[in-house]
Enzyme design. Structure first.
Site, PDB file in Angstrom:
ATOM      1  N   ALA A   1      -6.285  -3.974 -13.841  1.00 68.81           N
ATOM      2  CA  ALA A   1      -5.131  -4.379 -13.015  1.00 68.81           C
ATOM      3  C   ALA A   1      -3.961  -4.738 -13.925  1.00 68.81           C
TER       4      ALA A   1
ATOM      5  N   THR B   1       5.889  -2.332 -17.198  1.00 69.10           N
ATOM      6  CA  THR B   1       6.422  -1.172 -17.935  1.00 69.10           C
ATOM      7  C   THR B   1       7.808  -0.828 -17.373  1.00 69.10           C
TER       8      THR B   1
ATOM      9  N   PRO C   1      -8.311  -5.847 -17.185  1.00 68.87           N
ATOM     10  CA  PRO C   1      -8.592  -4.496 -17.688  1.00 68.87           C
ATOM     11  C   PRO C   1      -8.232  -3.400 -16.669  1.00 68.87           C
TER      12      PRO C   1
ATOM     13  N   THR D   1      -1.075 -12.678 -24.423  1.00 67.18           N
ATOM     14  CA  THR D   1      -0.315 -13.003 -25.632  1.00 67.18           C
ATOM     15  C   THR D   1      -0.562 -14.452 -26.029  1.00 67.18           C
TER      16      THR D   1
ATOM     17  N   GLU E   1       5.473  -7.229 -19.656  1.00 66.63           N
ATOM     18  CA  GLU E   1       6.171  -7.830 -18.502  1.00 66.63           C
ATOM     19  C   GLU E   1       6.591  -6.762 -17.491  1.00 66.63           C
TER      20      GLU E   1
HETATM   21  N1  CAA Z   1       9.437 -13.045  -6.265  1.00 63.79           N
HETATM   22  C1  CAA Z   1       8.639 -13.638  -5.354  1.00 63.79           C
HETATM   23  N2  CAA Z   1       7.811 -12.940  -4.527  1.00 63.79           N
HETATM   24  C2  CAA Z   1       7.810 -11.596  -4.661  1.00 63.79           C
HETATM   25  C3  CAA Z   1       8.610 -10.920  -5.596  1.00 63.79           C
HETATM   26  C4  CAA Z   1       9.462 -11.697  -6.417  1.00 63.79           C
HETATM   27  N3  CAA Z   1      10.246 -11.129  -7.348  1.00 63.79           N
HETATM   28  N4  CAA Z   1       8.405  -9.592  -5.480  1.00 63.79           N
HETATM   29  C5  CAA Z   1       7.492  -9.440  -4.498  1.00 63.79           C
HETATM   30  N5  CAA Z   1       7.140 -10.660  -4.009  1.00 63.79           N
HETATM   31  C6  CAA Z   1       6.170 -10.932  -2.940  1.00 63.79           C
HETATM   32  C7  CAA Z   1       6.359 -10.003  -1.755  1.00 63.79           C
HETATM   33  O1  CAA Z   1       7.317 -10.520  -0.855  1.00 63.79           O
HETATM   34  C8  CAA Z   1       4.974  -9.959  -1.164  1.00 63.79           C
HETATM   35  O2  CAA Z   1       4.727 -11.126  -0.417  1.00 63.79           O
HETATM   36  P1  CAA Z   1       4.499 -11.029   1.194  1.00 63.79           P
HETATM   37  O3  CAA Z   1       3.316 -10.143   1.381  1.00 63.79           O
HETATM   38  O4  CAA Z   1       4.220 -12.440   1.582  1.00 63.79           O
HETATM   39  O5  CAA Z   1       5.753 -10.469   1.734  1.00 63.79           O
HETATM   40  C9  CAA Z   1       4.061 -10.063  -2.378  1.00 63.79           C
HETATM   41  O6  CAA Z   1       4.851 -10.668  -3.427  1.00 63.79           O
HETATM   42  C10 CAA Z   1       3.559  -8.730  -2.856  1.00 63.79           C
HETATM   43  O7  CAA Z   1       4.706  -7.922  -3.124  1.00 63.79           O
HETATM   44  P2  CAA Z   1       4.625  -6.336  -3.184  1.00 63.79           P
HETATM   45  O8  CAA Z   1       3.993  -5.823  -1.935  1.00 63.79           O
HETATM   46  O9  CAA Z   1       5.956  -5.843  -3.572  1.00 63.79           O
HETATM   47  O10 CAA Z   1       3.557  -6.164  -4.372  1.00 63.79           O
HETATM   48  P3  CAA Z   1       2.956  -4.866  -5.042  1.00 63.79           P
HETATM   49  O11 CAA Z   1       1.487  -5.014  -5.079  1.00 63.79           O
HETATM   50  O12 CAA Z   1       3.551  -3.631  -4.443  1.00 63.79           O
HETATM   51  O13 CAA Z   1       3.417  -5.010  -6.587  1.00 63.79           O
HETATM   52  C11 CAA Z   1       4.858  -4.945  -8.463  1.00 63.79           C
HETATM   53  C12 CAA Z   1       4.643  -5.300  -6.996  1.00 63.79           C
HETATM   54  C13 CAA Z   1       6.351  -5.050  -8.658  1.00 63.79           C
HETATM   55  C14 CAA Z   1       4.420  -3.536  -8.838  1.00 63.79           C
HETATM   56  C15 CAA Z   1       4.111  -5.968  -9.334  1.00 63.79           C
HETATM   57  O14 CAA Z   1       2.721  -5.825  -9.226  1.00 63.79           O
HETATM   58  C16 CAA Z   1       4.517  -5.919 -10.793  1.00 63.79           C
HETATM   59  O15 CAA Z   1       5.534  -6.468 -11.179  1.00 63.79           O
HETATM   60  N6  CAA Z   1       3.673  -5.254 -11.651  1.00 63.79           N
HETATM   61  C17 CAA Z   1       3.868  -5.317 -13.082  1.00 63.79           C
HETATM   62  C18 CAA Z   1       2.982  -6.363 -13.660  1.00 63.79           C
HETATM   63  C19 CAA Z   1       3.646  -7.133 -14.744  1.00 63.79           C
HETATM   64  O16 CAA Z   1       4.851  -7.186 -14.866  1.00 63.79           O
HETATM   65  N7  CAA Z   1       2.844  -7.793 -15.550  1.00 63.79           N
HETATM   66  C20 CAA Z   1       3.360  -8.633 -16.570  1.00 63.79           C
HETATM   67  C21 CAA Z   1       2.258  -9.369 -17.246  1.00 63.79           C
HETATM   68  S1  CAA Z   1       2.883 -10.602 -18.331  1.00 63.79           S
HETATM   69  C22 CAA Z   1       3.210  -9.848 -19.806  1.00 63.79           C
HETATM   70  O17 CAA Z   1       3.230  -8.667 -19.915  1.00 63.79           O
HETATM   71  C23 CAA Z   1       3.388 -10.827 -20.952  1.00 63.79           C
HETATM   72  C24 CAA Z   1       4.341 -10.582 -21.987  1.00 63.79           C
HETATM   73  O18 CAA Z   1       5.214  -9.793 -21.873  1.00 63.79           O
HETATM   74  C25 CAA Z   1       4.337 -11.379 -23.183  1.00 63.79           C
HETATM   75  P1  FAD Z   2      -1.091   0.889 -16.436  1.00 60.90           P
HETATM   76  O1  FAD Z   2      -0.721   0.051 -15.276  1.00 60.90           O
HETATM   77  O2  FAD Z   2      -2.435   1.515 -16.427  1.00 60.90           O
HETATM   78  O3  FAD Z   2       0.012   2.017 -16.632  1.00 60.90           O
HETATM   79  C1  FAD Z   2      -0.219   3.250 -17.349  1.00 60.90           C
HETATM   80  C2  FAD Z   2       1.026   4.122 -17.161  1.00 60.90           C
HETATM   81  O4  FAD Z   2       1.203   4.431 -15.775  1.00 60.90           O
HETATM   82  C3  FAD Z   2       2.324   3.424 -17.606  1.00 60.90           C
HETATM   83  O5  FAD Z   2       3.202   4.356 -18.189  1.00 60.90           O
HETATM   84  C4  FAD Z   2       2.911   2.940 -16.301  1.00 60.90           C
HETATM   85  O6  FAD Z   2       4.312   2.769 -16.366  1.00 60.90           O
HETATM   86  C5  FAD Z   2       2.512   4.071 -15.364  1.00 60.90           C
HETATM   87  N1  FAD Z   2       2.467   3.639 -13.949  1.00 60.90           N
HETATM   88  C6  FAD Z   2       1.567   2.796 -13.348  1.00 60.90           C
HETATM   89  N2  FAD Z   2       1.869   2.648 -12.056  1.00 60.90           N
HETATM   90  C7  FAD Z   2       2.977   3.393 -11.817  1.00 60.90           C
HETATM   91  C8  FAD Z   2       3.777   3.650 -10.660  1.00 60.90           C
HETATM   92  N3  FAD Z   2       3.534   3.071  -9.500  1.00 60.90           N
HETATM   93  N4  FAD Z   2       4.840   4.474 -10.804  1.00 60.90           N
HETATM   94  C9  FAD Z   2       5.130   5.055 -11.988  1.00 60.90           C
HETATM   95  N5  FAD Z   2       4.413   4.842 -13.120  1.00 60.90           N
HETATM   96  C10 FAD Z   2       3.361   4.022 -13.029  1.00 60.90           C
HETATM   97  N6  FAD Z   2      -0.251  -9.431 -19.502  1.00 60.90           N
HETATM   98  C11 FAD Z   2      -0.374 -10.743 -19.145  1.00 60.90           C
HETATM   99  O7  FAD Z   2      -0.726 -11.061 -18.012  1.00 60.90           O
HETATM  100  N7  FAD Z   2      -0.094 -11.726 -20.038  1.00 60.90           N
HETATM  101  C12 FAD Z   2       0.312 -11.462 -21.305  1.00 60.90           C
HETATM  102  O8  FAD Z   2       0.579 -12.393 -22.076  1.00 60.90           O
HETATM  103  C13 FAD Z   2       0.442 -10.090 -21.711  1.00 60.90           C
HETATM  104  N8  FAD Z   2       0.815  -9.785 -22.986  1.00 60.90           N
HETATM  105  C14 FAD Z   2       0.727  -8.475 -23.396  1.00 60.90           C
HETATM  106  C15 FAD Z   2       0.875  -8.165 -24.759  1.00 60.90           C
HETATM  107  C16 FAD Z   2       0.680  -6.865 -25.197  1.00 60.90           C
HETATM  108  C17 FAD Z   2       0.818  -6.556 -26.659  1.00 60.90           C
HETATM  109  C18 FAD Z   2       0.371  -5.838 -24.275  1.00 60.90           C
HETATM  110  C19 FAD Z   2       0.146  -4.416 -24.735  1.00 60.90           C
HETATM  111  C20 FAD Z   2       0.276  -6.128 -22.940  1.00 60.90           C
HETATM  112  C21 FAD Z   2       0.430  -7.438 -22.481  1.00 60.90           C
HETATM  113  N9  FAD Z   2       0.242  -7.771 -21.135  1.00 60.90           N
HETATM  114  C22 FAD Z   2       0.129  -9.091 -20.754  1.00 60.90           C
HETATM  115  C23 FAD Z   2      -0.098  -6.734 -20.167  1.00 60.90           C
HETATM  116  C24 FAD Z   2       1.071  -5.854 -19.769  1.00 60.90           C
HETATM  117  O9  FAD Z   2       1.915  -6.518 -18.882  1.00 60.90           O
HETATM  118  C25 FAD Z   2       0.487  -4.557 -19.185  1.00 60.90           C
HETATM  119  O10 FAD Z   2      -0.038  -3.819 -20.276  1.00 60.90           O
HETATM  120  C26 FAD Z   2       1.494  -3.755 -18.424  1.00 60.90           C
HETATM  121  O11 FAD Z   2       1.905  -4.438 -17.267  1.00 60.90           O
HETATM  122  C27 FAD Z   2       0.980  -2.352 -18.070  1.00 60.90           C
HETATM  123  O12 FAD Z   2      -0.295  -2.395 -17.519  1.00 60.90           O
HETATM  124  P2  FAD Z   2      -1.434  -1.399 -18.095  1.00 60.90           P
HETATM  125  O13 FAD Z   2      -1.458  -1.585 -19.560  1.00 60.90           O
HETATM  126  O14 FAD Z   2      -2.694  -1.645 -17.334  1.00 60.90           O
HETATM  127  O15 FAD Z   2      -0.902   0.055 -17.801  1.00 60.90           O
END
Ligand code: CAA
Ligand code: FAD
Length: 387
Positions: free
Chosen positions: A132, A373, A130, A160, A371
């Protein structure tokens, strides 16, 4: 396919035709209903399993088809062309299991991958919470060692296929003093005591794919279910996304292709001012732009898939992170534009649920959010370029 080439082979082409045939016959007719009823379609799941399209990426040694990353992209693209929700079956099976393929012990792989390959279980991926989302490393879910077990407590958000999946890759904090290096990954089973699910989220799109919280209350799991070493869970989670953002790009391409195909058929039939609206140059230029954006995104996605495949096979691919973010970002932005234009091309009819482009436009939006934004994709790309 090698790292230098991403041209689909004859087998890829045959695979595309086979998936398209299944999608046209069995998946497209159920897409509107799954959207309307907001229900996961077990019929579609069974059809995908019967054709072995539900998790093509699982290696042969674990009972899978052993298909390459481009093949997985093609499957997801073709299913998404008919129904974006259903494309999350192969996409999320890949997302949940790539952490295992990258980092897990042989024991875990032998235990958990064959049931997924056989279609007996689905796998989800639980990173977000919620509080993170983008800042995934700020997660609070805890895993505390207790003898030869870990005890997990916390809430994973937006998961998902939660509830329909048997297995979950869950990232949790094992060392709160170590930041991202204090996060570990685990396999949690739906049947583990203390696992429950929140209510289904009421969403704008992908309504046929359940999104729920996974609630962990004193979930006690044996330590062999830790994926990789303690403290490597966040790296595994991000390394996974390097491969699976390509599959979200594929989903976006499929949604966009479905909308473009439908709109092209429509403008050739619909008459205004005494002729098919396809004869108006204003609309012809829109269609040309839609197809151009789609093909550009597709080529970038296939290039990213080739890099993903090379990395999976053990090559050092320095620009995989850039390419997978770029593909996901470009394809999802293209899908949003193309589906919005498809609604425009159908006029008032496009705005109703009588026609599929309305659903496709709603479904496209999520590809810009999950995955990571598209702001986060730009952050990832910029970090790669500036480091
Ligand atoms: N591969 C392996 N390691 C990596 C990496 C990569 N691509 N990128 C960074 N790392 C490592 C770094 O080297 C670092 O390790 P060390 O401290 O040992 O050097 C560690 O990971 C932390 O890296 P950062 O300091 O860069 O991490 P950060 O806190 O600044 O965050 C971020 C990086 C890119 C913002 C990351 O938090 C991110 O991708 N956020 C988005 C979250 C996301 O994509 N969620 C998806 C959920 S799944 C989903 O949504 C499901 C669905 O679609 C169906
Ligand atoms: P927030 O992080 O609160 O972001 C709010 C806004 O702020 C966004 O516009 C974002 O781009 C912007 N923002 C935040 N930080 C920055 C920055 N540093 N610079 C510029 N802009 C920024 N997660 C899983 O782990 N597993 C799943 O299977 C999965 N499935 C999903 C399915 C659905 C339908 C949805 C809606 C989400 C799913 N997610 C899943 C979570 C998804 O990956 C997150 O919703 C997404 O990563 C964004 O996080 P948040 O919703 O907390 O938005």
């Amino acid at each position: 396919m090698d790292a230098e080439s991403y041209q689909p082979s004859e087998e890829h082409q045959m695979l595309r035709e086979a998936v398209r045939a299944l999608s046209d016959e069995k998946i497209a007719p159920r897409a509107a209903e799954a959207d309307e009823n907001e229900e996961f379609s077990w019929e579609v799941y069974k059809d995908l399993v019967a054709s072995d399209f539900h998790a093509v990426h699982i290696p042969e040694e674990y009972g899978g088809a052993g298909a390459d990353a481009l093949a997985a992209v093609i499957v997801i693209e073709e299913v998404a062309r008919a129904c974006a929700s259903s494309s999350l079956i192969p996409a999320v099976n890949k997302l949940g299991t790539v952490p295992l393929l990258l980092s897990a012990s042989e024991e875990i792989k032998q235990h958990y991958l064959p049931p997924v390959a056989r279609g007996e279980a689905m796998f989800s991926y639980a990173l977000s919470e919620p509080e993170a989302g983008s800042d995934a490393a700020s997660m609070k879910t805890r895993a505390v060692k207790d003898g030869d077990h870990y005890v997990l407590n916390g809430t994973k958000m937006w998961i998902t296929n939660a509830g329909v999946s048997e297995y979950y890759t869950v990232m949790a904090v094992t060392d709160p003093s170590a930041g991202a290096r204090g996060i570990s990954a685990f396999v949690v089973e739906k049947s583990d005591e203390g696992v429950s699910f929140g209510a289904k989220e009421k969403k704008l799109g992908i309504k046929g794919s359940p999104t729920r919280q996974v609630i962990l209350e004193n979930v006690r799991i044996p330590e062999w279910r830790m994926v990789g070493d303690p403290g490597t869970g966040f790296k595994t989670a991000l390394a996974t996304l390097d491969h699976t953002r390509v599959t979200i790009a594929a989903q976006a391409l499929g949604i966009a292709q479905g909308a473009l195909d439908y709109a092209i058929g429509y403008v050739k039939e619909r008459k205004q001012f005494g002729k098919p609206i396809a004869e108006f140059q204003g609309l012809q230029f829109m269609i040309a732009d839609m197809a151009m954006k789609l093909e550009a995104a597709r080529q970038l996605t296939y290039a990213a898939a080739a890099k993903s495949e090379a990395a999976m096979r053990g090559a050092t691919v320095k620009d995989l992170t850039f390419f997978s973010s770029a593909a996901k970002c470009a394809a999802s932005d293209a899908a949003m534009e193309i589906t919005t234009d498809a609604v425009q091309l159908l006029g008032g009819y496009g705005y109703t649920r009588e026609y599929p482009v309305e659903r496709m436009m709603r479904d496209a939006k999520i590809t810009q959010i999950y995955e990571g934004t598209n702001q986060i994709q730009r952050l990832v790309m910029a970090r790669q370029l500036l480091k």
